[in-house]
Write a protein that holds these residues in place. Structure first.
Motif, PDB file in Angstrom:
ATOM      1  N   TRP A  69      68.434 -31.357  46.741  1.00 54.71           N
ATOM      2  CA  TRP A  69      68.108 -32.229  45.936  1.00 54.71           C
ATOM      3  C   TRP A  69      67.503 -32.945  46.355  1.00 54.71           C
ATOM      4  CZ3 TRP A  69      68.338 -37.310  45.920  1.00 54.71           C
ATOM      5  CH2 TRP A  69      68.308 -38.410  45.138  1.00 54.71           C
ATOM      6  N   TYR A  70      66.103 -33.265  46.243  1.00 51.57           N
ATOM      7  CA  TYR A  70      65.522 -34.203  45.831  1.00 51.57           C
ATOM      8  C   TYR A  70      64.531 -35.042  45.520  1.00 51.57           C
ATOM      9  CZ  TYR A  70      62.012 -30.639  46.885  1.00 51.57           C
ATOM     10  OH  TYR A  70      61.366 -29.389  45.735  1.00 51.57           O
ATOM     11  N   ASP A  71      64.466 -36.167  45.656  1.00 52.83           N
ATOM     12  CA  ASP A  71      63.326 -37.070  44.682  1.00 52.83           C
ATOM     13  C   ASP A  71      62.991 -38.219  45.561  1.00 52.83           C
ATOM     14  OD1 ASP A  71      62.941 -37.533  42.326  1.00 52.83           O
ATOM     15  OD2 ASP A  71      64.843 -38.761  41.923  1.00 52.83           O
ATOM     16  N   ASN A  72      62.426 -38.816  44.484  1.00 55.87           N
ATOM     17  CA  ASN A  72      60.406 -38.936  44.970  1.00 55.87           C
ATOM     18  C   ASN A  72      59.726 -38.824  46.630  1.00 55.87           C
ATOM     19  OD1 ASN A  72      60.995 -41.073  43.202  1.00 55.87           O
ATOM     20  ND2 ASN A  72      62.491 -41.712  43.983  1.00 55.87           N
ATOM     21  N   PHE A  73      59.846 -37.089  46.134  1.00 56.06           N
ATOM     22  CA  PHE A  73      58.606 -36.651  46.967  1.00 56.06           C
ATOM     23  C   PHE A  73      57.496 -36.647  46.730  1.00 56.06           C
ATOM     24  CE2 PHE A  73      58.342 -32.242  49.600  1.00 56.06           C
ATOM     25  CZ  PHE A  73      58.040 -32.836  50.548  1.00 56.06           C
ATOM     26  N   GLU A  74      56.314 -37.820  47.698  1.00 57.95           N
ATOM     27  CA  GLU A  74      54.899 -38.478  48.196  1.00 57.95           C
ATOM     28  C   GLU A  74      54.456 -38.096  49.399  1.00 57.95           C
ATOM     29  OE1 GLU A  74      54.077 -42.030  46.204  1.00 57.95           O
ATOM     30  OE2 GLU A  74      55.219 -41.699  45.082  1.00 57.95           O
ATOM     31  N   VAL A  75      53.588 -36.545  49.630  1.00 55.35           N
ATOM     32  CA  VAL A  75      52.836 -37.043  50.598  1.00 55.35           C
ATOM     33  C   VAL A  75      50.956 -37.076  51.064  1.00 55.35           C
ATOM     34  CG1 VAL A  75      51.963 -35.243  52.541  1.00 55.35           C
ATOM     35  CG2 VAL A  75      54.053 -34.241  50.647  1.00 55.35           C
ATOM     36  N   GLY A  76      51.250 -37.945  52.356  1.00 58.04           N
ATOM     37  CA  GLY A  76      49.978 -38.789  52.358  1.00 58.04           C
ATOM     38  C   GLY A  76      49.427 -38.581  53.043  1.00 58.04           C
ATOM     39  N   GLU A  77      48.640 -38.725  54.403  1.00 52.65           N
ATOM     40  CA  GLU A  77      47.362 -38.709  55.125  1.00 52.65           C
ATOM     41  C   GLU A  77      48.139 -38.860  56.419  1.00 52.65           C
ATOM     42  OE1 GLU A  77      43.645 -37.155  56.272  1.00 52.65           O
ATOM     43  OE2 GLU A  77      44.426 -37.458  54.320  1.00 52.65           O
ATOM     44  N   ASP A  78      49.145 -39.424  56.389  1.00 57.18           N
ATOM     45  CA  ASP A  78      49.737 -39.765  57.337  1.00 57.18           C
ATOM     46  C   ASP A  78      51.257 -39.410  57.455  1.00 57.18           C
ATOM     47  OD1 ASP A  78      47.207 -41.043  58.709  1.00 57.18           O
ATOM     48  OD2 ASP A  78      47.308 -42.572  57.759  1.00 57.18           O
ATOM     49  N   GLY A  79      52.091 -39.110  56.475  1.00 55.64           N
ATOM     50  CA  GLY A  79      53.523 -38.590  56.647  1.00 55.64           C
ATOM     51  C   GLY A  79      53.863 -38.467  55.016  1.00 55.64           C
ATOM     52  N   PHE A  80      54.984 -38.934  55.433  1.00 51.77           N
ATOM     53  CA  PHE A  80      55.839 -38.825  53.747  1.00 51.77           C
ATOM     54  C   PHE A  80      57.340 -38.954  53.658  1.00 51.77           C
ATOM     55  CE2 PHE A  80      57.778 -35.117  56.090  1.00 51.77           C
ATOM     56  CZ  PHE A  80      59.575 -35.163  55.397  1.00 51.77           C
ATOM     57  N   SER A  81      56.822 -39.083  51.498  1.00 48.09           N
ATOM     58  CA  SER A  81      57.815 -40.334  51.325  1.00 48.09           C
ATOM     59  C   SER A  81      59.466 -39.721  50.886  1.00 48.09           C
ATOM     60  CB  SER A  81      58.506 -41.485  50.993  1.00 48.09           C
ATOM     61  OG  SER A  81      57.180 -41.191  49.858  1.00 48.09           O
ATOM     62  N   ILE A  82      59.850 -39.699  50.720  1.00 43.53           N
ATOM     63  CA  ILE A  82      61.381 -39.031  50.251  1.00 43.53           C
ATOM     64  C   ILE A  82      62.756 -39.190  49.923  1.00 43.53           C
ATOM     65  CG2 ILE A  82      62.306 -37.527  52.185  1.00 43.53           C
ATOM     66  CD1 ILE A  82      62.323 -34.471  50.495  1.00 43.53           C
ATOM     67  N   THR A  83      63.377 -39.049  48.719  1.00 45.29           N
ATOM     68  CA  THR A  83      64.823 -39.624  48.580  1.00 45.29           C
ATOM     69  C   THR A  83      65.729 -38.317  49.214  1.00 45.29           C
ATOM     70  OG1 THR A  83      63.568 -41.390  47.288  1.00 45.29           O
ATOM     71  CG2 THR A  83      66.260 -40.776  47.221  1.00 45.29           C
ATOM     72  N   LEU A  84      66.522 -38.756  50.031  1.00 44.97           N
ATOM     73  CA  LEU A  84      67.776 -37.477  49.687  1.00 44.97           C
ATOM     74  C   LEU A  84      69.282 -38.046  50.089  1.00 44.97           C
ATOM     75  CD1 LEU A  84      65.739 -35.935  52.942  1.00 44.97           C
ATOM     76  CD2 LEU A  84      65.737 -35.299  50.829  1.00 44.97           C
ATOM     77  N   ASN A  85      69.502 -37.635  49.812  1.00 46.10           N
ATOM     78  CA  ASN A  85      71.280 -37.686  49.778  1.00 46.10           C
ATOM     79  C   ASN A  85      72.347 -37.430  50.781  1.00 46.10           C
ATOM     80  OD1 ASN A  85      73.257 -38.715  48.581  1.00 46.10           O
ATOM     81  ND2 ASN A  85      73.911 -36.223  46.527  1.00 46.10           N
ATOM     82  N   PHE A  86      72.864 -39.333  51.010  1.00 47.59           N
ATOM     83  CA  PHE A  86      73.533 -38.878  52.166  1.00 47.59           C
ATOM     84  C   PHE A  86      74.715 -38.967  51.464  1.00 47.59           C
ATOM     85  CE2 PHE A  86      69.098 -39.625  53.501  1.00 47.59           C
ATOM     86  CZ  PHE A  86      69.193 -38.977  54.445  1.00 47.59           C
ATOM     87  N   GLY A  87      75.965 -38.095  51.509  1.00 47.26           N
ATOM     88  CA  GLY A  87      77.194 -38.321  51.100  1.00 47.26           C
ATOM     89  C   GLY A  87      77.384 -39.367  49.355  1.00 47.26           C
TER      90      GLY A  87
END
Length: 154
Positions: A69-87
């Motif tokens: 499970w992951y959401d809002n996964f976007e990759v850019g030139e310098d890094g990536f953003s992602i939403t992960l589930n922690f507990g």
């Protein structure tokens, strides 16, 4: 003209580009087959973004798993953003490519490890050494173990 070719920086750039390419494809098309990733990154990197409670729990480095499970996964030139589930708590993260210290896909026994990163006196983030290509082999208990490719070279 320079006195020598800086293979270290060229390798570093190429390996970060490989990670960016792989993650961009996954963000666009999803994970194929059994592929999944363990990504360790330096939480002290000035551009890393994570919740305060995660930064307190992982003050130096953190390993995330991109698999089920992951959401809002976007990759850019310098890094990536992602939403992960922690507990059962979804948390957004931003991981700069330069903050990544290990990238492993245990489903195909592939991994990369980058040398330690440090801050200088002005709190700027610098890479001490260059990327080192490695292969990960699964350990007996299903964990990944990083093994140098040098042992397979002739």
């Amino acid at each position: 003209m320079t006195q020598s070719i800086d293979y270290g920086n060229l390798m570093h750039h190429a390996m970060r580009g490989l990670i960016q390419t792989v993650l961009s494809d996954i963000a666009a098309n999803g994970l194929p087959g059994e592929h999944h990733f363990f990504i360790t990154f330096d939480t002290r990197h000035p551009d890393a973004e994570l919740a305060d409670w995660l930064r307190e729990r992982y003050p130096e480095e953190m390993t995330i798993v991109i698999q089920n499970w992951y959401d809002n996964f976007e990759v850019g030139e310098d890094g990536f953003s992602i939403t992960l589930n922690f507990g059962n708590s979804p948390e957004p993260l931003y991981v700069p490519l330069d903050a990544i210290t290990t990238f492993v896909d245990p489903s195909v026994e592939f991994g990369l490890r980058f040398e330690t990163q440090e801050y200088d006196d002005e709190d700027e983030f610098e890479e001490e050494e260059v990327a080192e290509e490695e292969e990960a082999a699964p350990a007996a208990r299903g964990e990944a173990e990083v093994v140098s490719l040098d042992q397979f070279r002739k």
